[in-house]
Design a protein around this motif. Sequence first.
Motif, PDB file in Angstrom:
ATOM      1  N   ILE A   1     -45.551  -9.703  -4.795  1.00  0.00           N
ATOM      2  CA  ILE A   1     -46.197 -10.346  -5.943  1.00  0.00           C
ATOM      3  C   ILE A   1     -45.592 -11.719  -6.196  1.00  0.00           C
ATOM      4  O   ILE A   1     -46.299 -12.706  -6.424  1.00  0.00           O
ATOM      5  N   GLY A   2     -44.255 -11.794  -6.156  1.00  0.00           N
ATOM      6  CA  GLY A   2     -43.597 -13.088  -6.330  1.00  0.00           C
ATOM      7  C   GLY A   2     -43.973 -14.080  -5.251  1.00  0.00           C
ATOM      8  O   GLY A   2     -44.260 -15.255  -5.535  1.00  0.00           O
ATOM      9  N   LEU A   3     -44.010 -13.623  -3.998  1.00  0.00           N
ATOM     10  CA  LEU A   3     -44.319 -14.514  -2.870  1.00  0.00           C
ATOM     11  C   LEU A   3     -45.741 -15.070  -2.947  1.00  0.00           C
ATOM     12  O   LEU A   3     -45.953 -16.284  -2.823  1.00  0.00           O
TER      13      LEU A   3
ATOM     14  N   LEU B   1     -39.221 -14.789  -3.667  1.00  0.00           N
ATOM     15  CA  LEU B   1     -38.361 -13.611  -3.758  1.00  0.00           C
ATOM     16  C   LEU B   1     -37.548 -13.637  -5.046  1.00  0.00           C
ATOM     17  O   LEU B   1     -37.370 -12.597  -5.705  1.00  0.00           O
ATOM     18  N   ALA B   2     -37.061 -14.817  -5.419  1.00  0.00           N
ATOM     19  CA  ALA B   2     -36.237 -14.924  -6.625  1.00  0.00           C
ATOM     20  C   ALA B   2     -37.025 -14.544  -7.876  1.00  0.00           C
ATOM     21  O   ALA B   2     -36.562 -13.750  -8.707  1.00  0.00           O
ATOM     22  N   VAL B   3     -38.234 -15.094  -8.017  1.00  0.00           N
ATOM     23  CA  VAL B   3     -39.017 -14.781  -9.224  1.00  0.00           C
ATOM     24  C   VAL B   3     -39.540 -13.348  -9.178  1.00  0.00           C
ATOM     25  O   VAL B   3     -39.723 -12.712 -10.224  1.00  0.00           O
TER      26      VAL B   3
ATOM     27  N   GLY C   1     -38.678 -10.318 -11.991  1.00  0.00           N
ATOM     28  CA  GLY C   1     -39.691  -9.523 -12.676  1.00  0.00           C
ATOM     29  C   GLY C   1     -39.167  -8.204 -13.198  1.00  0.00           C
ATOM     30  O   GLY C   1     -39.751  -7.615 -14.111  1.00  0.00           O
ATOM     31  N   ILE C   2     -38.053  -7.741 -12.647  1.00  0.00           N
ATOM     32  CA  ILE C   2     -37.465  -6.478 -13.089  1.00  0.00           C
ATOM     33  C   ILE C   2     -37.005  -6.573 -14.536  1.00  0.00           C
ATOM     34  O   ILE C   2     -36.784  -5.554 -15.201  1.00  0.00           O
ATOM     35  N   ALA C   3     -36.873  -7.801 -15.054  1.00  0.00           N
ATOM     36  CA  ALA C   3     -36.438  -7.987 -16.443  1.00  0.00           C
ATOM     37  C   ALA C   3     -37.551  -7.695 -17.440  1.00  0.00           C
ATOM     38  O   ALA C   3     -37.282  -7.593 -18.640  1.00  0.00           O
ATOM     39  N   LEU C   4     -38.791  -7.551 -16.975  1.00  0.00           N
ATOM     40  CA  LEU C   4     -39.920  -7.345 -17.871  1.00  0.00           C
ATOM     41  C   LEU C   4     -40.175  -5.855 -18.091  1.00  0.00           C
ATOM     42  O   LEU C   4     -40.153  -5.065 -17.132  1.00  0.00           O
ATOM     43  N   GLU C   5     -40.449  -5.482 -19.316  1.00  0.00           N
ATOM     44  CA  GLU C   5     -40.635  -4.069 -19.655  1.00  0.00           C
ATOM     45  C   GLU C   5     -41.761  -3.388 -18.890  1.00  0.00           C
ATOM     46  O   GLU C   5     -41.605  -2.233 -18.470  1.00  0.00           O
TER      47      GLU C   5
ATOM     48  N   TRP D   1     -49.164  -7.397 -14.942  1.00  0.00           N
ATOM     49  CA  TRP D   1     -49.705  -8.743 -14.755  1.00  0.00           C
ATOM     50  C   TRP D   1     -48.841  -9.788 -15.451  1.00  0.00           C
ATOM     51  O   TRP D   1     -48.978 -10.989 -15.199  1.00  0.00           O
ATOM     52  N   ALA D   2     -47.942  -9.335 -16.315  1.00  0.00           N
ATOM     53  CA  ALA D   2     -47.007 -10.262 -16.962  1.00  0.00           C
ATOM     54  C   ALA D   2     -46.145 -10.998 -15.942  1.00  0.00           C
ATOM     55  O   ALA D   2     -45.690 -12.119 -16.211  1.00  0.00           O
ATOM     56  N   VAL D   3     -45.914 -10.407 -14.771  1.00  0.00           N
ATOM     57  CA  VAL D   3     -45.076 -11.069 -13.755  1.00  0.00           C
ATOM     58  C   VAL D   3     -45.745 -12.356 -13.250  1.00  0.00           C
ATOM     59  O   VAL D   3     -45.178 -13.446 -13.384  1.00  0.00           O
ATOM     60  N   PRO D   4     -46.957 -12.287 -12.653  1.00  0.00           N
ATOM     61  CA  PRO D   4     -47.580 -13.558 -12.240  1.00  0.00           C
ATOM     62  C   PRO D   4     -47.912 -14.472 -13.414  1.00  0.00           C
ATOM     63  O   PRO D   4     -47.917 -15.694 -13.261  1.00  0.00           O
ATOM     64  N   ILE D   5     -48.182 -13.908 -14.582  1.00  0.00           N
ATOM     65  CA  ILE D   5     -48.485 -14.741 -15.750  1.00  0.00           C
ATOM     66  C   ILE D   5     -47.278 -15.601 -16.109  1.00  0.00           C
ATOM     67  O   ILE D   5     -47.397 -16.825 -16.312  1.00  0.00           O
ATOM     68  N   CYS D   6     -46.100 -14.993 -16.213  1.00  0.00           N
ATOM     69  CA  CYS D   6     -44.893 -15.751 -16.578  1.00  0.00           C
ATOM     70  C   CYS D   6     -44.540 -16.780 -15.503  1.00  0.00           C
ATOM     71  O   CYS D   6     -44.167 -17.916 -15.818  1.00  0.00           O
ATOM     72  N   ILE D   7     -44.662 -16.394 -14.240  1.00  0.00           N
ATOM     73  CA  ILE D   7     -44.383 -17.348 -13.157  1.00  0.00           C
ATOM     74  C   ILE D   7     -45.311 -18.545 -13.261  1.00  0.00           C
ATOM     75  O   ILE D   7     -44.885 -19.705 -13.223  1.00  0.00           O
ATOM     76  N   LEU D   8     -46.601 -18.264 -13.400  1.00  0.00           N
ATOM     77  CA  LEU D   8     -47.603 -19.329 -13.467  1.00  0.00           C
ATOM     78  C   LEU D   8     -47.369 -20.249 -14.658  1.00  0.00           C
ATOM     79  O   LEU D   8     -47.384 -21.482 -14.522  1.00  0.00           O
ATOM     80  N   LEU D   9     -47.127 -19.679 -15.826  1.00  0.00           N
ATOM     81  CA  LEU D   9     -46.976 -20.491 -17.032  1.00  0.00           C
ATOM     82  C   LEU D   9     -45.780 -21.424 -16.940  1.00  0.00           C
ATOM     83  O   LEU D   9     -45.864 -22.601 -17.301  1.00  0.00           O
ATOM     84  N   TRP D  10     -44.649 -20.923 -16.439  1.00  0.00           N
ATOM     85  CA  TRP D  10     -43.467 -21.788 -16.371  1.00  0.00           C
ATOM     86  C   TRP D  10     -43.632 -22.876 -15.321  1.00  0.00           C
ATOM     87  O   TRP D  10     -43.150 -23.998 -15.489  1.00  0.00           O
ATOM     88  N   PHE D  11     -44.337 -22.598 -14.241  1.00  0.00           N
ATOM     89  CA  PHE D  11     -44.651 -23.653 -13.280  1.00  0.00           C
ATOM     90  C   PHE D  11     -45.534 -24.716 -13.925  1.00  0.00           C
ATOM     91  O   PHE D  11     -45.331 -25.915 -13.736  1.00  0.00           O
ATOM     92  N   ARG D  12     -46.525 -24.282 -14.701  1.00  0.00           N
ATOM     93  CA  ARG D  12     -47.423 -25.233 -15.352  1.00  0.00           C
ATOM     94  C   ARG D  12     -46.699 -26.033 -16.438  1.00  0.00           C
ATOM     95  O   ARG D  12     -47.053 -27.186 -16.696  1.00  0.00           O
TER      96      ARG D  12
END
Length: 410
Positions: free
Chosen positions: A118-120, A140-142, A146-150, A326-337
């Motif tokens: 998912i991160g990749l 891989l890092a992001v 993702g393990i930090a999300l509930e 879906w919070a995982v790709p959402i958070c990745i996407l938002l911080w990149f934006r």
Amino acid sequence: MTISPVRAASEGRLSTTRITRRPVLLLAAAAALFLAFCVWNWPPNALQYDLRVYVVAARAFLHGEDIYTAHHAFPDDMALGFTYPPFAALVFAPIALLGTGAGRVVMSLVSASCLLIIGLVTVRAIRPSWPWQRTAAVGLAVGMAGIALEPVRSSFDLGQINLILLALLLVDLLGHLPYRFRGVLVGVATGIKLTPGIFIIYLLVTRRFREAAVASAATVGTMVAGAVAMPDGSRQFWGHYIFDPSRPGATHFISNQAWRGVFARLAGGIDGIAPMWLLTVALTCTIGFLAARRAYESGYRLESIILAALTGVLVSPISWTGHWVWAVPICILLWFRVVEAAGHRRRVLAGLATLWMVTTAFGLPWHSPYLGDREYTHRGFDLFLGNSYAVCAVVSLLLAAYAFRRRVRR
């Protein structure tokens, strides 16, 4: 001492090989350590309640028993029955054959691997021009983060298949399959859990008719496979259980962050909420799919997929917090934006990214009163806490609808 051209060229090739192999080995080592951590944190003796439900149904299938009543032979802690189509029991048959402990290890390993995938693919979709080493390292890092999300922790705790389904959907919808096979994984995911079927509608809305047809055919294929293997079970599911939204659990339970759960908590039960719920579902689908289509036409494919996903979790009768991976790709996407943006847009995106991060990292719904029907007592700030995942989704859809109110040039 002189060095022959042949020897120099040979040494150059060896040096390049070492340089190329080093990041691969480092990335592989990091991924292996992460997989080991997940197995250590969710060991073979972990409860993983939902995985037990899957395994009980799969064992019933292997022994020729009814997969939808097999849980009655167990104590009260197994009171919830299997809620998925018969095809899902076929998928879990190998886990059932492995035994309880080994099955838990395999489930943890597969879920952890899917989190990395998912991160990749998310980073690849956001930064397609990056070299593969950078994409792999950041992805891989992001993914690990993702393990930090509930929702992710909840999926591991329960032995849920949410991360697996999310990985299948992203790989397919982001175009990582050969063209002729695109849509197959969407259909397989739908055959396992039905709710991914929202993406067949998404494919139609974005005019990807061939992929929608392939996904529909794949879904029908899973239904046929389930009917051949379990004809009685298929008749029960498609004729009865599919129309029983209470079978997965209490609608008002705090973990249900779909619209139906929100309305049930606000109204003190499910009686009388149908008209308002159906109207809200229709409005959400209209706004969500319109924004998704315009995002796709503007070149924002990942955003369009996420908008369809948020529409899906809101309109589904049941969307437990674990379904919100879906919070995982959402958070990745938002911080990149956020990094890309400037001025007012950057502040809005930073606020939205922070809202998602805080809400899903702390699992805010679980910080409001729950159990014993205490969900009906929410007042003031508890109303936000108890429905905070839904709040994040609604805010995101409305902001996206405004941002993509017309087709924009990327």
